[in-house]
Design a protein around this motif. Structure first.
Motif, PDB file in Angstrom:
ATOM      1  N   TRP A 144      -8.586  14.167  -7.085  1.00 15.27           N
ATOM      2  CA  TRP A 144      -8.210  12.981  -7.854  1.00 15.27           C
ATOM      3  C   TRP A 144      -7.233  12.112  -7.061  1.00 15.27           C
ATOM      4  O   TRP A 144      -7.390  10.895  -6.971  1.00 15.27           O
ATOM      5  N   GLN A 145      -6.225  12.748  -6.448  1.00 15.52           N
ATOM      6  CA  GLN A 145      -5.239  12.011  -5.671  1.00 15.52           C
ATOM      7  C   GLN A 145      -5.881  11.365  -4.447  1.00 15.52           C
ATOM      8  O   GLN A 145      -5.590  10.214  -4.108  1.00 15.52           O
ATOM      9  N   LEU A 146      -6.767  12.077  -3.780  1.00 12.18           N
ATOM     10  CA  LEU A 146      -7.443  11.532  -2.606  1.00 12.18           C
ATOM     11  C   LEU A 146      -8.273  10.309  -2.975  1.00 12.18           C
ATOM     12  O   LEU A 146      -8.230   9.286  -2.285  1.00 12.18           O
ATOM     13  N   ARG A 147      -9.036  10.391  -4.049  1.00 10.97           N
ATOM     14  CA  ARG A 147      -9.848   9.254  -4.484  1.00 10.97           C
ATOM     15  C   ARG A 147      -8.970   8.049  -4.824  1.00 10.97           C
ATOM     16  O   ARG A 147      -9.308   6.916  -4.490  1.00 10.97           O
ATOM     17  N   ARG A 148      -7.854   8.291  -5.495  1.00  9.27           N
ATOM     18  CA  ARG A 148      -6.958   7.184  -5.850  1.00  9.27           C
ATOM     19  C   ARG A 148      -6.358   6.549  -4.598  1.00  9.27           C
ATOM     20  O   ARG A 148      -6.232   5.321  -4.507  1.00  9.27           O
ATOM     21  N   ALA A 149      -5.986   7.355  -3.608  1.00 13.15           N
ATOM     22  CA  ALA A 149      -5.419   6.813  -2.366  1.00 13.15           C
ATOM     23  C   ALA A 149      -6.468   6.011  -1.600  1.00 13.15           C
ATOM     24  O   ALA A 149      -6.161   4.949  -1.052  1.00 13.15           O
ATOM     25  N   GLU A 150      -7.701   6.517  -1.574  1.00 16.81           N
ATOM     26  CA  GLU A 150      -8.766   5.768  -0.885  1.00 16.81           C
ATOM     27  C   GLU A 150      -9.055   4.442  -1.595  1.00 16.81           C
ATOM     28  O   GLU A 150      -9.273   3.421  -0.934  1.00 16.81           O
ATOM     29  N   ARG A 151      -9.060   4.459  -2.922  1.00 16.44           N
ATOM     30  CA  ARG A 151      -9.297   3.207  -3.659  1.00 16.44           C
ATOM     31  C   ARG A 151      -8.184   2.209  -3.393  1.00 16.44           C
ATOM     32  O   ARG A 151      -8.429   1.000  -3.296  1.00 16.44           O
ATOM     33  N   ALA A 152      -6.959   2.695  -3.289  1.00 20.37           N
ATOM     34  CA  ALA A 152      -5.831   1.797  -3.007  1.00 20.37           C
ATOM     35  C   ALA A 152      -5.968   1.159  -1.629  1.00 20.37           C
ATOM     36  O   ALA A 152      -5.630  -0.011  -1.444  1.00 20.37           O
TER      37      ALA A 152
ATOM     38  N   LEU B 169       0.827  -1.202   0.000  1.00 20.80           N
ATOM     39  CA  LEU B 169       0.000   0.000   0.000  1.00 20.80           C
ATOM     40  C   LEU B 169       0.865   1.257   0.000  1.00 20.80           C
ATOM     41  O   LEU B 169       0.592   2.220  -0.716  1.00 20.80           O
ATOM     42  N   TYR B 170       1.918   1.249   0.795  1.00 21.59           N
ATOM     43  CA  TYR B 170       2.834   2.388   0.850  1.00 21.59           C
ATOM     44  C   TYR B 170       3.464   2.644  -0.518  1.00 21.59           C
ATOM     45  O   TYR B 170       3.497   3.787  -0.987  1.00 21.59           O
ATOM     46  N   ARG B 171       3.952   1.595  -1.154  1.00 21.20           N
ATOM     47  CA  ARG B 171       4.577   1.765  -2.475  1.00 21.20           C
ATOM     48  C   ARG B 171       3.572   2.266  -3.499  1.00 21.20           C
ATOM     49  O   ARG B 171       3.871   3.158  -4.306  1.00 21.20           O
ATOM     50  N   ARG B 172       2.349   1.717  -3.491  1.00 20.51           N
ATOM     51  CA  ARG B 172       1.329   2.137  -4.441  1.00 20.51           C
ATOM     52  C   ARG B 172       0.963   3.612  -4.230  1.00 20.51           C
ATOM     53  O   ARG B 172       0.887   4.389  -5.181  1.00 20.51           O
ATOM     54  N   GLN B 173       0.755   4.006  -2.983  1.00 23.04           N
ATOM     55  CA  GLN B 173       0.386   5.393  -2.717  1.00 23.04           C
ATOM     56  C   GLN B 173       1.548   6.348  -2.979  1.00 23.04           C
ATOM     57  O   GLN B 173       1.330   7.482  -3.402  1.00 23.04           O
ATOM     58  N   ARG B 174       2.767   5.904  -2.751  1.00 20.76           N
ATOM     59  CA  ARG B 174       3.922   6.748  -3.069  1.00 20.76           C
ATOM     60  C   ARG B 174       4.019   6.970  -4.571  1.00 20.76           C
ATOM     61  O   ARG B 174       4.240   8.091  -5.033  1.00 20.76           O
ATOM     62  N   ARG B 175       3.802   5.921  -5.347  1.00 19.43           N
ATOM     63  CA  ARG B 175       3.833   6.038  -6.806  1.00 19.43           C
ATOM     64  C   ARG B 175       2.719   6.969  -7.290  1.00 19.43           C
ATOM     65  O   ARG B 175       2.936   7.834  -8.137  1.00 19.43           O
ATOM     66  N   GLN B 176       1.530   6.807  -6.736  1.00 23.25           N
ATOM     67  CA  GLN B 176       0.414   7.669  -7.117  1.00 23.25           C
ATOM     68  C   GLN B 176       0.669   9.116  -6.697  1.00 23.25           C
ATOM     69  O   GLN B 176       0.330  10.052  -7.419  1.00 23.25           O
ATOM     70  N   GLY B 177       1.263   9.301  -5.536  1.00 16.76           N
ATOM     71  CA  GLY B 177       1.582  10.650  -5.074  1.00 16.76           C
ATOM     72  C   GLY B 177       2.615  11.318  -5.957  1.00 16.76           C
ATOM     73  O   GLY B 177       2.530  12.523  -6.230  1.00 16.76           O
ATOM     74  N   LEU B 178       3.597  10.551  -6.408  1.00 13.09           N
ATOM     75  CA  LEU B 178       4.603  11.113  -7.310  1.00 13.09           C
ATOM     76  C   LEU B 178       3.985  11.508  -8.643  1.00 13.09           C
ATOM     77  O   LEU B 178       4.351  12.538  -9.224  1.00 13.09           O
ATOM     78  N   LEU B 179       3.021  10.719  -9.114  1.00 12.88           N
ATOM     79  CA  LEU B 179       2.325  11.065 -10.349  1.00 12.88           C
ATOM     80  C   LEU B 179       1.542  12.370 -10.182  1.00 12.88           C
ATOM     81  O   LEU B 179       1.561  13.236 -11.052  1.00 12.88           O
ATOM     82  N   ALA B 180       0.879  12.525  -9.034  1.00 10.30           N
ATOM     83  CA  ALA B 180       0.147  13.768  -8.761  1.00 10.30           C
ATOM     84  C   ALA B 180       1.115  14.943  -8.642  1.00 10.30           C
ATOM     85  O   ALA B 180       0.825  16.052  -9.109  1.00 10.30           O
ATOM     86  N   LEU B 181       2.274  14.721  -8.054  1.00 13.58           N
ATOM     87  CA  LEU B 181       3.283  15.776  -7.947  1.00 13.58           C
ATOM     88  C   LEU B 181       3.799  16.191  -9.316  1.00 13.58           C
ATOM     89  O   LEU B 181       3.966  17.387  -9.593  1.00 13.58           O
ATOM     90  N   VAL B 182       4.028  15.232 -10.189  1.00 10.76           N
ATOM     91  CA  VAL B 182       4.461  15.541 -11.559  1.00 10.76           C
ATOM     92  C   VAL B 182       3.387  16.342 -12.286  1.00 10.76           C
ATOM     93  O   VAL B 182       3.688  17.307 -12.996  1.00 10.76           O
ATOM     94  N   ALA B 183       2.115  15.971 -12.080  1.00 12.01           N
ATOM     95  CA  ALA B 183       1.029  16.724 -12.702  1.00 12.01           C
ATOM     96  C   ALA B 183       0.982  18.157 -12.173  1.00 12.01           C
ATOM     97  O   ALA B 183       0.765  19.109 -12.930  1.00 12.01           O
TER      98      ALA B 183
END
Length: 106
Positions: free
Chosen positions: A95-103, A34-48
């Motif tokens: 968008w990031q919050l929804r993705r983190a909750e789904r994860a 979960l940590y790795r998935r949310q970190r990857r998603q967070g980095l994608l949101a940061l890039v955006a």
């Protein structure tokens, strides 16, 4: 001294030392995934977000005509700079919050 500080001092430190809860093996692996998935998603949101922040000046450099188009007496580029980033950042945060909750629900 602020009232909040007085409350904190009045409570004292009598609660004991806080300890990190121990997880069993299955929960530890799930938490790591979960940590790795949310970190990857967070980095994608940061890039955006960086694309939004650094993309606007690039748009203004590519299309300098935006300075000559006026809405309500102001150049369109000023309006884009003053108005566009905030709703875009709110949408990106949602968008990031929804993705983190789904994860977490998986």
């Amino acid at each position: 001294m602020s009232p909040q500080t007085r409350l904190a001092h009045a409570r004292g430190w009598g609660r004991g030392r806080w300890r990190v809860p121990r997880l069993n093996t299955g929960e530890t692996e799930r938490a790591a995934v979960l940590y790795r998935r949310q970190r990857r998603q967070g980095l994608l949101a940061l890039v955006a977000l960086l694309g939004l922040v650094f993309g606007l000046p690039l748009v203004f450099a590519v299309w300098p005509e935006l300075d000559h188009i006026r809405l309500a007496g102001l150049p369109l580029s000023w309006g884009m700079l003053a108005v566009l980033p905030y709703p875009a950042m709110v949408a990106l945060a949602y968008w990031q919050l929804r993705r983190a909750e789904r994860a977490e629900e998986r």
